[in-house]
Design a protein around this motif. Structure first.
Motif, PDB file in Angstrom:
ATOM      1  N   ILE A 149      -8.223   0.142  -1.680  1.00  0.00           N
ATOM      2  CA  ILE A 149      -9.312  -0.886  -2.469  1.00  0.00           C
ATOM      3  C   ILE A 149      -8.599  -2.026  -3.182  1.00  0.00           C
ATOM      4  O   ILE A 149      -9.044  -3.116  -3.218  1.00  0.00           O
ATOM      5  CB  ILE A 149      -9.946   0.080  -3.404  1.00  0.00           C
ATOM      6  CG1 ILE A 149     -10.987   1.152  -2.657  1.00  0.00           C
ATOM      7  CG2 ILE A 149     -10.932  -0.818  -4.416  1.00  0.00           C
ATOM      8  CD1 ILE A 149     -11.723   1.988  -3.244  1.00  0.00           C
ATOM      9  N   ILE A 150      -7.418  -1.513  -3.921  1.00  0.00           N
ATOM     10  CA  ILE A 150      -6.939  -2.518  -4.828  1.00  0.00           C
ATOM     11  C   ILE A 150      -6.446  -3.766  -3.933  1.00  0.00           C
ATOM     12  O   ILE A 150      -6.699  -4.842  -4.359  1.00  0.00           O
ATOM     13  CB  ILE A 150      -5.621  -1.822  -5.445  1.00  0.00           C
ATOM     14  CG1 ILE A 150      -6.113  -1.124  -6.491  1.00  0.00           C
ATOM     15  CG2 ILE A 150      -4.832  -3.149  -6.086  1.00  0.00           C
ATOM     16  CD1 ILE A 150      -5.017  -0.156  -7.112  1.00  0.00           C
ATOM     17  N   LEU A 151      -5.698  -3.411  -2.725  1.00  0.00           N
ATOM     18  CA  LEU A 151      -5.303  -4.566  -1.810  1.00  0.00           C
ATOM     19  C   LEU A 151      -6.435  -5.396  -1.166  1.00  0.00           C
ATOM     20  O   LEU A 151      -6.089  -6.658  -0.942  1.00  0.00           O
ATOM     21  CB  LEU A 151      -4.278  -4.203  -0.710  1.00  0.00           C
ATOM     22  CG  LEU A 151      -3.050  -3.295  -1.302  1.00  0.00           C
ATOM     23  CD1 LEU A 151      -2.316  -2.495  -0.293  1.00  0.00           C
ATOM     24  CD2 LEU A 151      -2.295  -4.505  -1.618  1.00  0.00           C
ATOM     25  N   ARG A 152      -7.501  -4.763  -0.654  1.00  0.00           N
ATOM     26  CA  ARG A 152      -8.708  -5.458  -0.432  1.00  0.00           C
ATOM     27  C   ARG A 152      -9.289  -6.265  -1.508  1.00  0.00           C
ATOM     28  O   ARG A 152      -9.529  -7.629  -0.999  1.00  0.00           O
ATOM     29  CB  ARG A 152      -9.648  -4.372   0.092  1.00  0.00           C
ATOM     30  CG  ARG A 152      -9.342  -3.610   1.422  1.00  0.00           C
ATOM     31  CD  ARG A 152     -10.216  -2.931   2.059  1.00  0.00           C
ATOM     32  NE  ARG A 152      -9.819  -1.920   3.116  1.00  0.00           N
ATOM     33  CZ  ARG A 152      -9.761  -2.006   4.216  1.00  0.00           C
ATOM     34  NH1 ARG A 152     -10.267  -3.241   4.472  1.00  0.00           N
ATOM     35  NH2 ARG A 152      -9.182  -1.597   5.056  1.00  0.00           N
ATOM     36  N   VAL A 153      -9.194  -5.855  -2.608  1.00  0.00           N
ATOM     37  CA  VAL A 153      -9.645  -6.892  -3.829  1.00  0.00           C
ATOM     38  C   VAL A 153      -8.710  -7.957  -3.895  1.00  0.00           C
ATOM     39  O   VAL A 153      -9.117  -9.143  -3.912  1.00  0.00           O
ATOM     40  CB  VAL A 153      -9.765  -6.026  -5.104  1.00  0.00           C
ATOM     41  CG1 VAL A 153     -10.010  -7.297  -6.407  1.00  0.00           C
ATOM     42  CG2 VAL A 153     -10.727  -5.051  -5.129  1.00  0.00           C
ATOM     43  N   LEU A 154      -7.559  -7.766  -3.982  1.00  0.00           N
ATOM     44  CA  LEU A 154      -6.373  -8.859  -3.796  1.00  0.00           C
ATOM     45  C   LEU A 154      -6.576  -9.928  -2.414  1.00  0.00           C
ATOM     46  O   LEU A 154      -6.587 -11.092  -2.812  1.00  0.00           O
ATOM     47  CB  LEU A 154      -5.203  -8.209  -3.773  1.00  0.00           C
ATOM     48  CG  LEU A 154      -4.652  -7.683  -5.001  1.00  0.00           C
ATOM     49  CD1 LEU A 154      -3.018  -6.940  -4.761  1.00  0.00           C
ATOM     50  CD2 LEU A 154      -4.435  -8.611  -6.023  1.00  0.00           C
ATOM     51  N   LEU A 174      -0.739   6.137  -6.647  1.00  0.00           N
ATOM     52  CA  LEU A 174      -2.326   6.310  -6.579  1.00  0.00           C
ATOM     53  C   LEU A 174      -2.693   7.090  -5.052  1.00  0.00           C
ATOM     54  O   LEU A 174      -1.713   7.201  -4.233  1.00  0.00           O
ATOM     55  CB  LEU A 174      -2.844   5.109  -6.614  1.00  0.00           C
ATOM     56  CG  LEU A 174      -2.555   3.976  -7.640  1.00  0.00           C
ATOM     57  CD1 LEU A 174      -3.016   2.739  -7.559  1.00  0.00           C
ATOM     58  CD2 LEU A 174      -3.269   4.752  -9.057  1.00  0.00           C
ATOM     59  N   ARG A 205       1.000  -1.349   0.011  1.00  0.00           N
ATOM     60  CA  ARG A 205      -0.036   0.049   0.065  1.00  0.00           C
ATOM     61  C   ARG A 205       0.937   1.328  -0.003  1.00  0.00           C
ATOM     62  O   ARG A 205       0.602   2.239  -0.688  1.00  0.00           O
ATOM     63  CB  ARG A 205      -1.097  -0.216   1.192  1.00  0.00           C
ATOM     64  CG  ARG A 205      -1.908   1.144   1.287  1.00  0.00           C
ATOM     65  CD  ARG A 205      -2.828   1.356   2.360  1.00  0.00           C
ATOM     66  NE  ARG A 205      -2.244   1.160   3.693  1.00  0.00           N
ATOM     67  CZ  ARG A 205      -2.915   1.101   4.845  1.00  0.00           C
ATOM     68  NH1 ARG A 205      -4.199   1.132   5.005  1.00  0.00           N
ATOM     69  NH2 ARG A 205      -2.049   1.198   6.120  1.00  0.00           N
ATOM     70  N   LEU A 253       2.111   1.682  -3.351  1.00  0.00           N
ATOM     71  CA  LEU A 253       0.917   2.153  -4.474  1.00  0.00           C
ATOM     72  C   LEU A 253       0.627   3.818  -4.201  1.00  0.00           C
ATOM     73  O   LEU A 253       0.421   4.138  -5.272  1.00  0.00           O
ATOM     74  CB  LEU A 253      -0.118   1.165  -4.362  1.00  0.00           C
ATOM     75  CG  LEU A 253      -0.204  -0.260  -4.827  1.00  0.00           C
ATOM     76  CD1 LEU A 253      -1.320  -0.923  -4.321  1.00  0.00           C
ATOM     77  CD2 LEU A 253       0.269  -0.359  -6.104  1.00  0.00           C
ATOM     78  N   THR A 254       0.903   3.992  -2.863  1.00  0.00           N
ATOM     79  CA  THR A 254       0.635   5.205  -2.694  1.00  0.00           C
ATOM     80  C   THR A 254       1.402   6.283  -3.393  1.00  0.00           C
ATOM     81  O   THR A 254       1.248   7.569  -3.316  1.00  0.00           O
ATOM     82  CB  THR A 254       0.329   5.705  -1.319  1.00  0.00           C
ATOM     83  OG1 THR A 254       1.725   5.309  -0.633  1.00  0.00           O
ATOM     84  CG2 THR A 254      -0.590   4.986  -0.600  1.00  0.00           C
ATOM     85  N   VAL A 287      -7.623   4.366  -3.159  1.00  0.00           N
ATOM     86  CA  VAL A 287      -7.407   3.473  -4.249  1.00  0.00           C
ATOM     87  C   VAL A 287      -6.651   2.288  -3.823  1.00  0.00           C
ATOM     88  O   VAL A 287      -6.779   1.203  -4.177  1.00  0.00           O
ATOM     89  CB  VAL A 287      -7.004   4.204  -5.554  1.00  0.00           C
ATOM     90  CG1 VAL A 287      -7.070   3.224  -6.639  1.00  0.00           C
ATOM     91  CG2 VAL A 287      -8.210   5.327  -5.954  1.00  0.00           C
ATOM     92  N   ALA A 288      -5.365   2.620  -3.197  1.00  0.00           N
ATOM     93  CA  ALA A 288      -4.431   1.653  -3.002  1.00  0.00           C
ATOM     94  C   ALA A 288      -5.159   0.746  -2.040  1.00  0.00           C
ATOM     95  O   ALA A 288      -4.884  -0.330  -2.215  1.00  0.00           O
ATOM     96  CB  ALA A 288      -3.285   2.342  -2.461  1.00  0.00           C
TER      97      ALA A 288
END
Length: 264
Positions: free
Chosen positions: A148-153, A141, A134, A137-138, A145-146
């Motif tokens: 959200i991406i990691l929670r989806v992963l 992003l 995260r 990614l920050t 947003v970072a």
């Protein structure tokens, strides 16, 4: 340091004792504690305080106040736990090299650290790998947003563990970990709170210690020297003059200052 036990952790320990797996359970629990001790040591070196360690059925967690931590320091903090596991693996492997007969007594120690290392490096929140990812990614992003991406992963990895359980490895811990990842993907992140250093009143009878700092030193630099057994007086040489600030005065200033701000 306070250590709390989740009711399910106690129940799981009792169940393993009944079925003869208590030694393995103890080794994994101690490995988890050492992992969290790595986080706590790193946090203290970075100038942040930790309140307690919680032992849960799916692992352990150190509760640290890290409000205002920079991305760089957060990566260090996230990777400090896995680093402890990696060092344990190296130490045990070295022991096997010099004393092969110890393998029978230390193979579970190696396995516990290796499993914890691999799991915590997965890029899923709130695992250590997810926290470090995260921060990276920050750089490109927004933090939202970072996240959200990691929670989806995390959700996808949860599904992968469930599929692995039904198709390949019939290990119940896969389902427990999948449930943990799935719940974490939808759990709201708890807000961080500022540490109230000023509330920590000094005890009488402490040894007084003087610490010389650079004029450009930050509060984070000063906090690294805090010692519960000594009362600190910080000194600065600036323009040929000696200035100093006590530990109490430093804590009072921190109520309105950021940890990365300079003291003078």
């Amino acid at each position: 340091m306070k250590i709390t036990l989740h009711p399910l952790f106690i129940a799981f320990g009792i169940a393993t004792a009944i079925f003869g797996g208590l030694p393995v359970f103890i080794i994994y629990a101690l490995t988890a504690l050492l992992h969290e001790c790595g986080h706590i040591f790193c946090a203290s070196r970075l100038g942040f305080a930790c309140k307690k360690i919680s032992l849960m059925p799916y692992g352990a967690a150190a509760h640290c106040d890290t409000e205002g931590i920079s991305a760089r320091d957060e990566i260090k903090l996230a990777l400090s736990g896995p680093l402890v596991n990696a060092l344990i693996c190296i130490a045990v492997a070295g022991l096997w090299w010099f004393y092969p007969q110890t393998y029978a007594y230390t193979d579970t120690v190696f396995s516990a650290s290796a499993v914890m290392l691999a799991i915590n490096l997965l890029p899923a929140y709130p695992l250590d790998g997810g926290r470090a990812a995260r921060c990276l990614l920050t750089l490109f992003l927004s933090r939202k947003v970072a996240g959200i991406i990691l929670r989806v992963l995390g959700g996808l990895l949860s599904a992968a563990f469930v599929i692995t359980f039904f198709l390949a490895v019939k290990n119940f811990s896969f389902l427990v970990f999948a449930a943990f990842l799935f719940c974490s993907a939808f759990e709201k992140e708890q807000p961080l709170t500022r540490i109230n250093y000023a509330a920590k009143k000094p005890k009488r009878g402490k040894e007084i210690k003087h610490v010389l700092l650079n004029p450009s030193s930050t509060y984070k630099d000063a906090l690294r020297h805090i010692d519960s057994g000594r009362y600190l007086i910080f000194q600065f040489y600036q323009d040929g003059m000696l200035d100093e600030i006590t530990e109490d005065e430093l804590f009072e200033q921190l109520q309105t200052k950021g940890i990365y701000d300079t003291i003078l």
